[in-house]
Write a protein that holds these residues in place. Structure first.
Motif, PDB file in Angstrom:
ATOM      1  N   GLN A 252       0.828  -1.204   0.000  1.00  0.00           N
ATOM      2  CA  GLN A 252       0.000   0.000   0.000  1.00  0.00           C
ATOM      3  C   GLN A 252       0.865   1.257   0.000  1.00  0.00           C
ATOM      4  O   GLN A 252       0.598   2.205  -0.746  1.00  0.00           O
ATOM      5  CB  GLN A 252      -0.936   0.008   1.216  1.00  0.00           C
ATOM      6  N   LEU A 253       1.895   1.278   0.844  1.00  0.00           N
ATOM      7  CA  LEU A 253       2.778   2.450   0.889  1.00  0.00           C
ATOM      8  C   LEU A 253       3.545   2.600  -0.421  1.00  0.00           C
ATOM      9  O   LEU A 253       3.701   3.717  -0.926  1.00  0.00           O
ATOM     10  CB  LEU A 253       3.744   2.348   2.065  1.00  0.00           C
ATOM     11  N   ALA A 254       4.010   1.494  -0.967  1.00  0.00           N
ATOM     12  CA  ALA A 254       4.744   1.548  -2.231  1.00  0.00           C
ATOM     13  C   ALA A 254       3.874   2.147  -3.331  1.00  0.00           C
ATOM     14  O   ALA A 254       4.322   3.018  -4.085  1.00  0.00           O
ATOM     15  CB  ALA A 254       5.218   0.148  -2.623  1.00  0.00           C
ATOM     16  N   LYS A 255       2.631   1.714  -3.385  1.00  0.00           N
ATOM     17  CA  LYS A 255       1.717   2.233  -4.406  1.00  0.00           C
ATOM     18  C   LYS A 255       1.404   3.705  -4.161  1.00  0.00           C
ATOM     19  O   LYS A 255       1.453   4.524  -5.085  1.00  0.00           O
ATOM     20  CB  LYS A 255       0.422   1.409  -4.410  1.00  0.00           C
ATOM     21  N   GLU A 256       1.091   4.054  -2.919  1.00  0.00           N
ATOM     22  CA  GLU A 256       0.735   5.442  -2.591  1.00  0.00           C
ATOM     23  C   GLU A 256       1.863   6.424  -2.912  1.00  0.00           C
ATOM     24  O   GLU A 256       1.622   7.516  -3.424  1.00  0.00           O
ATOM     25  CB  GLU A 256       0.373   5.555  -1.114  1.00  0.00           C
ATOM     26  N   PHE A 257       3.105   6.040  -2.608  1.00  0.00           N
ATOM     27  CA  PHE A 257       4.232   6.957  -2.771  1.00  0.00           C
ATOM     28  C   PHE A 257       5.027   6.704  -4.048  1.00  0.00           C
ATOM     29  O   PHE A 257       6.059   7.333  -4.270  1.00  0.00           O
ATOM     30  CB  PHE A 257       5.153   6.882  -1.551  1.00  0.00           C
ATOM     31  N   ASP A 258       4.543   5.773  -4.885  1.00  0.00           N
ATOM     32  CA  ASP A 258       5.203   5.436  -6.142  1.00  0.00           C
ATOM     33  C   ASP A 258       6.657   5.033  -5.892  1.00  0.00           C
ATOM     34  O   ASP A 258       7.585   5.565  -6.496  1.00  0.00           O
ATOM     35  CB  ASP A 258       5.117   6.594  -7.135  1.00  0.00           C
ATOM     36  N   LEU A 259       6.834   4.121  -4.942  1.00  0.00           N
ATOM     37  CA  LEU A 259       8.144   3.594  -4.576  1.00  0.00           C
ATOM     38  C   LEU A 259       8.147   2.085  -4.785  1.00  0.00           C
ATOM     39  O   LEU A 259       7.096   1.465  -4.881  1.00  0.00           O
ATOM     40  CB  LEU A 259       8.443   3.864  -3.090  1.00  0.00           C
ATOM     41  N   THR A 260       9.334   1.523  -4.803  1.00  0.00           N
ATOM     42  CA  THR A 260       9.419   0.064  -4.808  1.00  0.00           C
ATOM     43  C   THR A 260       9.374  -0.417  -3.361  1.00  0.00           C
ATOM     44  O   THR A 260       9.720   0.329  -2.436  1.00  0.00           O
ATOM     45  CB  THR A 260      10.728  -0.410  -5.461  1.00  0.00           C
ATOM     46  N   THR A 261       8.972  -1.655  -3.177  1.00  0.00           N
ATOM     47  CA  THR A 261       8.998  -2.212  -1.819  1.00  0.00           C
ATOM     48  C   THR A 261      10.442  -2.300  -1.335  1.00  0.00           C
ATOM     49  O   THR A 261      10.704  -2.151  -0.142  1.00  0.00           O
ATOM     50  CB  THR A 261       8.323  -3.599  -1.765  1.00  0.00           C
ATOM     51  N   ARG A 262      11.365  -2.474  -2.251  1.00  0.00           N
ATOM     52  CA  ARG A 262      12.781  -2.504  -1.887  1.00  0.00           C
ATOM     53  C   ARG A 262      13.214  -1.165  -1.293  1.00  0.00           C
ATOM     54  O   ARG A 262      13.970  -1.131  -0.318  1.00  0.00           O
ATOM     55  CB  ARG A 262      13.620  -2.840  -3.125  1.00  0.00           C
ATOM     56  N   ALA A 263      12.758  -0.057  -1.875  1.00  0.00           N
ATOM     57  CA  ALA A 263      13.102   1.273  -1.344  1.00  0.00           C
ATOM     58  C   ALA A 263      12.549   1.433   0.075  1.00  0.00           C
ATOM     59  O   ALA A 263      13.246   1.937   0.967  1.00  0.00           O
ATOM     60  CB  ALA A 263      12.554   2.370  -2.253  1.00  0.00           C
ATOM     61  N   ILE A 264      11.337   0.971   0.296  1.00  0.00           N
ATOM     62  CA  ILE A 264      10.739   1.081   1.626  1.00  0.00           C
ATOM     63  C   ILE A 264      11.518   0.230   2.626  1.00  0.00           C
ATOM     64  O   ILE A 264      11.788   0.670   3.750  1.00  0.00           O
ATOM     65  CB  ILE A 264       9.244   0.717   1.588  1.00  0.00           C
ATOM     66  N   ARG A 265      11.926  -0.953   2.215  1.00  0.00           N
ATOM     67  CA  ARG A 265      12.741  -1.795   3.103  1.00  0.00           C
ATOM     68  C   ARG A 265      14.088  -1.133   3.388  1.00  0.00           C
ATOM     69  O   ARG A 265      14.616  -1.231   4.496  1.00  0.00           O
ATOM     70  CB  ARG A 265      12.928  -3.195   2.507  1.00  0.00           C
ATOM     71  N   PHE A 266      14.642  -0.440   2.406  1.00  0.00           N
ATOM     72  CA  PHE A 266      15.894   0.290   2.615  1.00  0.00           C
ATOM     73  C   PHE A 266      15.701   1.386   3.670  1.00  0.00           C
ATOM     74  O   PHE A 266      16.527   1.549   4.565  1.00  0.00           O
ATOM     75  CB  PHE A 266      16.398   0.895   1.298  1.00  0.00           C
ATOM     76  N   TYR A 267      14.592   2.132   3.571  1.00  0.00           N
ATOM     77  CA  TYR A 267      14.305   3.168   4.572  1.00  0.00           C
ATOM     78  C   TYR A 267      14.150   2.531   5.958  1.00  0.00           C
ATOM     79  O   TYR A 267      14.553   3.104   6.960  1.00  0.00           O
ATOM     80  CB  TYR A 267      13.050   3.962   4.207  1.00  0.00           C
ATOM     81  N   GLU A 268      13.587   1.351   5.971  1.00  0.00           N
ATOM     82  CA  GLU A 268      13.460   0.616   7.240  1.00  0.00           C
ATOM     83  C   GLU A 268      14.846   0.250   7.781  1.00  0.00           C
ATOM     84  O   GLU A 268      15.132   0.441   8.964  1.00  0.00           O
ATOM     85  CB  GLU A 268      12.618  -0.640   7.025  1.00  0.00           C
ATOM     86  N   ASP A 269      15.720  -0.245   6.896  1.00  0.00           N
ATOM     87  CA  ASP A 269      17.085  -0.588   7.307  1.00  0.00           C
ATOM     88  C   ASP A 269      17.849   0.624   7.826  1.00  0.00           C
ATOM     89  O   ASP A 269      18.694   0.500   8.709  1.00  0.00           O
ATOM     90  CB  ASP A 269      17.866  -1.217   6.143  1.00  0.00           C
ATOM     91  N   MET A 270      17.548   1.795   7.288  1.00  0.00           N
ATOM     92  CA  MET A 270      18.202   3.037   7.720  1.00  0.00           C
ATOM     93  C   MET A 270      17.641   3.540   9.059  1.00  0.00           C
ATOM     94  O   MET A 270      18.145   4.500   9.620  1.00  0.00           O
ATOM     95  CB  MET A 270      18.014   4.133   6.665  1.00  0.00           C
TER      96      MET A 270
END
Length: 132
Positions: A10-28
């Protein structure tokens, strides 16, 4: 999922991001989703932090700088310190952008001068060629 939680998709779709990018932000450390088994469950707080992270990126802040600022808001409220830090980071980035802009403007002026000289040289060469 309740209205206050979101899946990574849902977040990936809403913000036009990949799930990988979101996981990267999580890792950070920018996002801290809960887990429901193997699935990540993002809160409204995570969504707001993602919004602010992307805004910080657009302003030219590094992810580390964005995290420092976002983390200040999670600490006990000291609005003065938070605002001073935020303004300091923004001021430094503004100065950097202004320096880059000045350099680009100088480069542009130099290119225009070379174009002007090149056109003048071309016009003389064409005139000599026509006269021959």
């Amino acid at each position: 999922m309740s209205a206050q939680t979101f899946t990574i998709s849902q977040l990936a779709k809403e913000f036009d991001l990949t799930t990988r990018a979101i996981r990267f932000y999580e890792d950070m450390g920018l996002l801290t989703p809960e887990r429901a088994g193997m699935q990540r469950v993002y809160s409204a707080r995570d969504r707001a932090r993602l919004t602010l992270t992307l805004r910080a990126k657009r302003l030219g802040l590094s992810l580390t700088e964005a995290k420092e600022i976002l983390d200040m808001y999670d600490s006990p409220r000291d609005t003065v310190a938070q605002l001073q830090k935020f303004l300091g980071v923004l001021g430094a980035h503004r100065a950097q952008l202004e320096a880059q802009l000045a350099e680009l403007q100088a480069n542009l002026a130099e290119v225009r001068e070379h174009e002007k000289k090149g056109r003048a040289t071309l016009a003389k060469a064409q005139k000599v060629a026509r006269a021959a």
